[in-house]
Structures are given as C-alpha cells and as structure tokens.
Design a protein around this motif. Structure first.
Motif, mmCIF file in Angstrom:
data_model
loop_
_atom_site.group_PDB
_atom_site.id
_atom_site.type_symbol
_atom_site.label_atom_id
_atom_site.label_comp_id
_atom_site.label_asym_id
_atom_site.label_seq_id
_atom_site.Cartn_x
_atom_site.Cartn_y
_atom_site.Cartn_z
ATOM 1 N N CYS A 35 0.856 -1.198 0.000
ATOM 2 C CA CYS A 35 0.000 0.000 0.000
ATOM 3 C C CYS A 35 0.888 1.242 0.000
ATOM 4 O O CYS A 35 1.575 1.514 0.995
ATOM 5 C CB CYS A 35 -0.924 -0.016 1.218
ATOM 6 S SG CYS A 35 -2.007 1.416 1.321
ATOM 7 N N PHE A 36 0.878 1.981 -1.114
ATOM 8 C CA PHE A 36 1.781 3.120 -1.217
ATOM 9 C C PHE A 36 1.458 4.206 -0.184
ATOM 10 O O PHE A 36 2.335 4.963 0.226
ATOM 11 C CB PHE A 36 1.714 3.715 -2.630
ATOM 12 C CG PHE A 36 2.812 4.689 -2.916
ATOM 13 C CD1 PHE A 36 4.052 4.244 -3.364
ATOM 14 C CD2 PHE A 36 2.637 6.050 -2.715
ATOM 15 C CE1 PHE A 36 5.079 5.141 -3.623
ATOM 16 C CE2 PHE A 36 3.658 6.956 -2.964
ATOM 17 C CZ PHE A 36 4.885 6.495 -3.419
ATOM 18 N N SER A 37 0.210 4.273 0.260
ATOM 19 C CA SER A 37 -0.151 5.302 1.235
ATOM 20 C C SER A 37 0.601 5.132 2.550
ATOM 21 O O SER A 37 0.795 6.096 3.292
ATOM 22 C CB SER A 37 -1.657 5.280 1.504
ATOM 23 O OG SER A 37 -2.043 4.047 2.074
ATOM 24 N N SER A 38 1.058 3.903 2.858
ATOM 25 C CA SER A 38 1.778 3.666 4.107
ATOM 26 C C SER A 38 3.195 4.218 4.075
ATOM 27 O O SER A 38 3.838 4.342 5.118
ATOM 28 C CB SER A 38 1.809 2.173 4.433
ATOM 29 O OG SER A 38 2.538 1.461 3.444
ATOM 30 N N ILE A 39 3.704 4.542 2.886
ATOM 31 C CA ILE A 39 5.056 5.109 2.793
ATOM 32 C C ILE A 39 5.029 6.543 2.258
ATOM 33 O O ILE A 39 6.060 7.129 1.971
ATOM 34 C CB ILE A 39 5.965 4.241 1.889
ATOM 35 C CG1 ILE A 39 5.412 4.165 0.467
ATOM 36 C CG2 ILE A 39 6.153 2.858 2.481
ATOM 37 C CD1 ILE A 39 6.327 3.444 -0.505
#
Length: 764
Positions: A632-636
C-alpha cells in the motif's frame, strides 16, 4: 463662518444679554451654546456648526470669549464641563474635532504655568479626560500637543502634592499611548525646551521665575518616582517606563539604562506587591532587548538571582513574567565572560521546580471544562498555570539553544579561572547534563499529565535541537558501558520524545497505527546500544553487512529530526547514506525494509535530492524495487512537496508511482474550483501541483489519466488543476499542445466508444 449667528432661537429669548457678543456682524450666545451641547433634541450637524462658530471666534479674537466667561466662574466651569461631556457622547468625527478645539485648551494649558498646585491638578485632570476620548489626542494641533508635553514634564518634575503627581501621571499615561508623543517626551531634557517651544514668551515675571533651566528628562522624573516611598507612585512609574519602551525598545532602552534605572528596578523586586512586581518585570523584559543591559547590569545587579526570586513568586502572573525575562537572559550575547553556568543552572532549576509545584487539574475541573461549566476563578487559575508552563518551555528552549551555541565555542566550554587541580561544576558539560536530567525527570512527566499540551511540547523540544543535544552527550558520556544510569535516562528521553512525535505525522493514513508500532519496536530495540555521535552515523549506514535494526533506527531518528528542522547530517550525506543502505539490503538479499522505514527513506531522499547528484540506473532501480514491495503506497507516503518533485524527477518512478502520488496529494487538499486566470490560486496544494507541471509538463498526462480513470473525487480535483493550468497559459503553447494532442484524442475516442456501448445497452 463669521456671518453665521451662534444662537438657538427657541431658547435665546430667556438668556441674559451679557452672555452675547458680536463678532464681525454675527452674534454668539455662550448660554445658547451650553444648552445646545446638552440637548438631545439638537442634531449633531447643528452642534458641529455651533462649535465651528465658537472656534472661529477663538481664532480671530480669543479674548472676547475669555472676557465673557470671566464674568461668572460657575458659568465658565459649566461651559467647560459641557464641552468635555461632548467628548464622551459625540460619535460624529467633525463634531468631535470641533469640540476638542473649542474648550480653550490653548488657554487652559497656561494654567500649568501658575504656582497654584490645586489649579495645576485640575488642569491635568481635564486634559486626562480629553486625551482619554477616542480620537481626541490626534485632532489637537501638533504645536499645542508638543507644548503640553513640555509643560507636563515640568509640572511633574516639581510637583509637591500627591494629588498633582497622581493627576500628572494619569495624563502622562494617556499621552504615552501615542508613538509620536512618546518621541516628543523623550526628547525633552531641560528648560531650554520650554524656550524653544515659545511657552515663556507671555509669562509675567512671577510665572517666569518658576522656570529657571529645571531638568525635565522623563527617565530621570520616572526614576525619582521609582525611588519614592509611595508604592502607588512606584507602580505608576514602572508602568510609564514600560509604555515608553514598548513603542521602540531599540530607541529608548539606552536612555533608561544610562540613567541607572535597572538598579532601582531590581531593588523593587523585593516588594510583595503583585502589581509592582508585574510592572517591574514588564520593564526589565523590555530592557533586555538592548545588549547594553547585560554588559552594564548583568553582573552588577545580580540579574539571575533576581529572576530566580521572581519565578518563585506565589503569584503565577508574576512568575510568568519572570520566566519570560529569564528566557531573554539565556542568550549567548547576554552572557558574561566567562559564562556562569552554575548560575544559569540555578535559573533553569527554579523555572522547572515551579512547574512541578503547579496544582494539577482535578477530575471535577476536567469535567467542568468539558461541559463548559464551573467556577470562573478556578478556570482562570488553571489558565494561568498553562501560561506559565508554556513560558517555562520557552525558557528551557532558550537554555538548550544557549548550550548548543556554547558547545561550538571552545573557549566557552568551562570557566578559565578554575584552578587546574580542582574539579568544577561550573562547566558546559555539567550544564548540559542537568538539562538532560531536567527534561527526563521533570518536563516530560509534568507535561504528560496535561495530554493536550504534549504535541506542542514535543514539537518545541524537537525543533530546539534536543535530538542532537541528547545524542551527542549520550555518545560522550555513555560509550563503552559508562554511566549506565545516564544512558538509561537519555534512551528513555529519546524514546518518549519520538513516541510523542510519531502520532503527529500524517495520522489519517490507514496504516498509521501499525507504522507507529513498528517504529516503537525499532527504537526500543536499538536506542540503548546507540552511543555514537551523528557524525559517525554514515559509516554505520553504509556498512555492507551492517546491523539492520540499528540502521533502521538511525533512519527513523534522521526522519523525525528533519521533520522538525533539526538536520543531524548534511543533505548530501543523508542522501548518499540512504541510497547505500537500500543497495546493501538488496545486494545482501535481506528482507525489504518495513513500511515505516521505507517511509522515512523516501522522505529523506525527497527532501535532500536538490542538494545531491541525480541517481544512476542501479540505485534508481533498487529504490523502485524497494518501493514496489510495499503493498500500500499510502503507508510510505509523506505529504511534502519534495516527494512530488522527487517522484516526477525520474520517469521510472513517475510511471510506476506517479498516479498514486498525485491521488494522495489531492486527497490532502480541498476541492479546487476553476480559478480566475487573472488572479492567483489561493490553494497551496494546487499551487504546488501547478509548479510541478510547469517544471515537468509530462505531469499533465498523469493528471489527465486521473481525470479519465480515477475515482470521481480524484477526477474532479485533477480536472480543477488542469483547468487552472491551461487557463493561465498563453493562447498557444506548442509544447503543451504537442504533448496533450494524442492523449486527448485517445480520451475522446474512449468516451465515444463508452457512449456507443451505453446507447446499445439502453436500446436493447
């Protein structure tokens, strides 16, 4: 105006003719003027006209009205009182200006030249009332205003009765509200100013004998009042000083300091009067803005000892002012040589001890706040406590900044006058150790009892250099298993500070809680053994085998510190270290870093890229693979403009992650409307995107993709950005046209196909 009669026809018939005077063919009745001023039935326009008529007579033949009023003292007082009453009731500006001009202020000021102190007291009281009315002081002619300033100083300088002194001070306080008047008052130094102001030209010999080159310097007058035995006059003196200084400390501080006033302000700090202490600390705080205060007053008057006493005051308002003044003392250019670290420690210790003595909010008080009820005095008490806590934090920040500055000056690290064979606690090291102990044992426990203040407190600590300060001293004193108690204290402090900061970083992301838990685990595991200076970190980060947990811990600390403006390493060094560590993970075949570490790595690469060389293919490929492992790109993702520019700087990253990054960026902003091409766009999020498009036009294709394929809210916001950008372009931009033409054609073909399909479904 000379042809207009100043009379009120309805009532004039009952007035004695002796109150009338002819001037240039027009009649003026003083009795009519008085009744018009006091009547609610008379309009403001008519009152203004009447006052203008009186003003015209005063300008042409001032002696005429004077002779009229001297016929009966009671009528004179009634006339003056009526005009003064107008000042409090009239809202019309024109009427107000005429009112101020009329009350014979020019002649009234001459009353200050007579020896009768009762008369002078009455005159000062009247002027105080005039000046207390909004706009009255500004409407006086500058020449009259300047004369009043000089006369007031002369009167106050030689006042003998308490009544005259008090009324003079009341008038002075009103005058000091205006910056231009303060300038006049501070530039009056002797009787020569009276002569220059043409105030003695019409004096008779008896009056003139009262003025024989008397000194009338405002600082000296206020100093004399400060030395009086009357506490009321002492308070008024300090308040007047503060009123002067607040206009321009840089301009007026020197005059008060050279008059030795700080010495007597310090003496007044022995008082138990809260009003006097508050006023004196306000003065001292303003005086500290001039370096001369410290070079001339710091060592002579024992400023630190005085501040310690003030902080210990039972009155929280006084203690807050003292803590404010203490923060001003804790500046490098305000220190004596050598620096008295032991005294500074005592000062900080007093502030922190006062924090721990504050009463804590009770459960009842918390419930009262939550329901907006409760006793007002109790709320005020807790509010005062909160104000002191915030000021104590500012004081602690100043102490830490001072310690950091002194650490960069080898000559300031210890007292050069200490005997070589004697151990001294008057050193920078001992001062720094105390600050660390103070934070861990007092500050954080105190603020942790007030959860609402923890974010502000932790942010203040991080932005004040506490990461570097703690890490440097942990390395200096705890390496090699030395000082285990200090190592534990420093570790706990760094851990708790980091835990306070983590929840503040993009708390809206879905994986935020899990990220915080991962970072907590990393810090708990690695901080105890981390006893090296930040300057030694590059070797740890770039080692091929390297202890991964330690490397990840270092990245986390770099990330948290940088978020708050505390750069532990130069940008190019950080950039190369992050790249080297990611390459090492890939080459060693280790598991990819957890999302919380990738988040820190991506943020650090983004904010340091501008000061570093562009990435080659190998590290760029490595970074792409590392980011791709995250489900999940939102976590980074970190909401920072540098991350946008970093991703779209490299086509490989933009192709893989550009659409998701833009979508997340738009998520953090309000929905934009199509802006007016003639006016600037007020949304910072949209401005950043438009700047990105200008530097990298291919971003338009990604935005267009969001318009076509993104969710409705993302498509709407992306369309707003595109609209704003295109409206702001010149009529024909070949670069943009060439870029968008094929993609727009594909979009139109797709829309046509989708429309045809929908039509067939409906028809079927």
């Amino acid at each position: 105006m000379s042809t207009v009669n100043v009379m009120y026809e309805k009532i004039h018939y009952r007035h004695d003719p002796r109150w009338c005077v002819a001037d240039g063919g027009a009649m003026l009745c003083v009795a009519c003027v008085i009744e018009m001023m006091e009547s609610a039935e008379v309009s403001s326009v008519r009152k203004s006209m009447a006052l203008a008529g009186v003003g015209g007579v005063l300008r042409r033949t001032p002696g005429v009205i004077k002779d009229l009023l001297q016929q009966d003292h009671r009528v004179c007082l009634h006339f003056t009182a009526s005009l003064l009453g107008m000042l409090h009731t009239v809202k019309d500006q024109a009427t107000l200006e005429h009112t101020v001009q009329v009350p014979l202020l020019e002649r009234l000021s001459a009353g200050l030249l007579f020896p009768d102190e009762a008369l002078k007291s009455s005159v000062c009281y009247i002027f105080r009332g005039v000046w207390g009315c909004s706009g009255a002081g500004q409407s006086l002619p500058p020449a009259l205003r300047d004369k009043l300033c000089v006369l007031l100083l002369q009167t106050l300088s030689w006042a003998c009765t308490p009544q005259l002194t008090i009324n003079c001070l009341g008038f002075l306080k009103q005058l000091l509200k205006m910056g231009e008047v303060v300038s006049v008052l501070m530039n009056c130094h002797s009787e020569q100013d009276l002569v220059d102001a043409h105030l003695t030209e019409d004096l008779d010999p008896e009056q003139d004998s009262q003025f024989s080159m008397r000194p009338c310097s405002l600082p000296l007058i206020l100093k004399k009042l400060l030395l009086s035995e009357d506490e009321t006059l002492q308070v008024a003196s300090a308040q007047c000083m503060a009123s002067v200084l607040v206009h321009s400390p840089s301009q007026y501080c020197t005059l008060f300091i050279r008059a030795d006033i700080p010495e007597f302000l310090f003496e007044r700090l022995c008082s138990r009067s809260e009003a006097l202490l508050w006023s004196v600390y306000s003065c001292l705080l303003l005086l500290t803005e001039d370096p001369l205060f410290f070079s001339q007053c710091h060592s002579v008057y024992g400023a630190v000892e005085v501040m310690v006493g003030g902080v210990s005051s039972p009155c929280l308002q006084v203690a807050t002012q003292a803590a404010h003044a203490a923060a001003a003392l804790l500046r490098l250019n305000h220190q004596s040589s050598p620096v008295q670290y032991k005294e500074l420690k005592e000062l900080v210790e007093a502030v922190i001890s006062r924090c721990t003595d504050l009463p804590l909010p009770t459960k009842k008080h918390r419930r009262a706040i939550a329901s907006h009820t409760g006793a007002e005095p109790s709320n005020q008490s807790h509010r005062a406590g909160g104000e002191f806590l915030l000021q104590a934090l500012v004081c602690l920040q100043a102490a830490c900044r001072l310690a950091e500055q002194c650490a960069g000056e080898p000559g300031l690290k210890e007292n050069a006058f200490t005997a070589p064979d004697r151990k001294s606690d008057d050193t920078l090291d001992s001062f720094c150790l105390y600050l660390l102990h103070c934070c861990d044992s007092a500050c954080i426990p105190t603020f942790s009892l007030l959860p609402s203040m923890m974010p502000l407190f932790s942010t203040k600590l991080a932005s004040s250099g506490f990461f570097r300060l703690t890490l440097e001293h942990k390395a200096a004193f705890c390496a090699g298993n030395r000082n285990p108690a200090l190592n534990t204290a420093c570790t706990d402090f760094l851990y708790r500070l980091s835990l306070c900061l983590l929840p503040q970083l993009d708390p809206d992301t879905s994986s935020h809680h899990q990220d915080c838990e991962e970072m907590e685990s990393l810090l708990r595991q690695s901080l105890p053994s981390l006893c090296c200076r930040p300057s030694e970190w590059p070797s740890l980060l770039c080692e091929a085998p390297g202890p991964r947990a330690t490397q990840y811990c270092l990245l986390t600390l770099l990330y948290l510190a940088h978020q708050h403006g505390n750069r532990l390493l130069p940008d190019p060094v950080v950039f190369s270290c992050v790249v080297a560590m990611l390459l090492s993970v890939q080459e060693q075949g280790d598991h990819p870093p957890p999302p919380c570490v990738l988040r820190a790595a991506l943020y650090l690469l983004s904010v340091t890229q501008d000061n570093s060389p562009n990435l080659d293919w190998a590290p760029l490929n490595c970074i792409t693979k590392a980011l791709s492992h995250c489900p999940c790109f939102s976590s980074i993702y970190s909401h920072h403009s540098a991350l946008l520019h970093f991703v779209f700087r490299y086509p490989e990253l933009a192709e893989r992650f550009g659409s998701r990054v833009l979508e997340l960026w738009l998520t953090h902003g309000p929905r934009p409307e199509a802006p007016d091409p003639a006016g600037p766009d007020q949304s910072s999020n949209i401005s950043v995107l438009q700047s990105l498009v200008e530097k990298n036009p291919t971003t338009l294709l990604t935005l267009l993709g969001l318009v076509c394929d993104g969710e409705s809210w993302a498509a709407s916001r992306a369309l707003g950005v595109l609209t704003g950008f295109l409206l702001a372009l010149p009529c024909c931009d070949p670069t943009v046209s060439t870029l968008l033409r094929p993609r727009l054609l594909q979009v139109l073909q797709r829309m046509a196909a989708d429309g045809s399909e929908a039509h067939r479904v409906v028809a079927g």
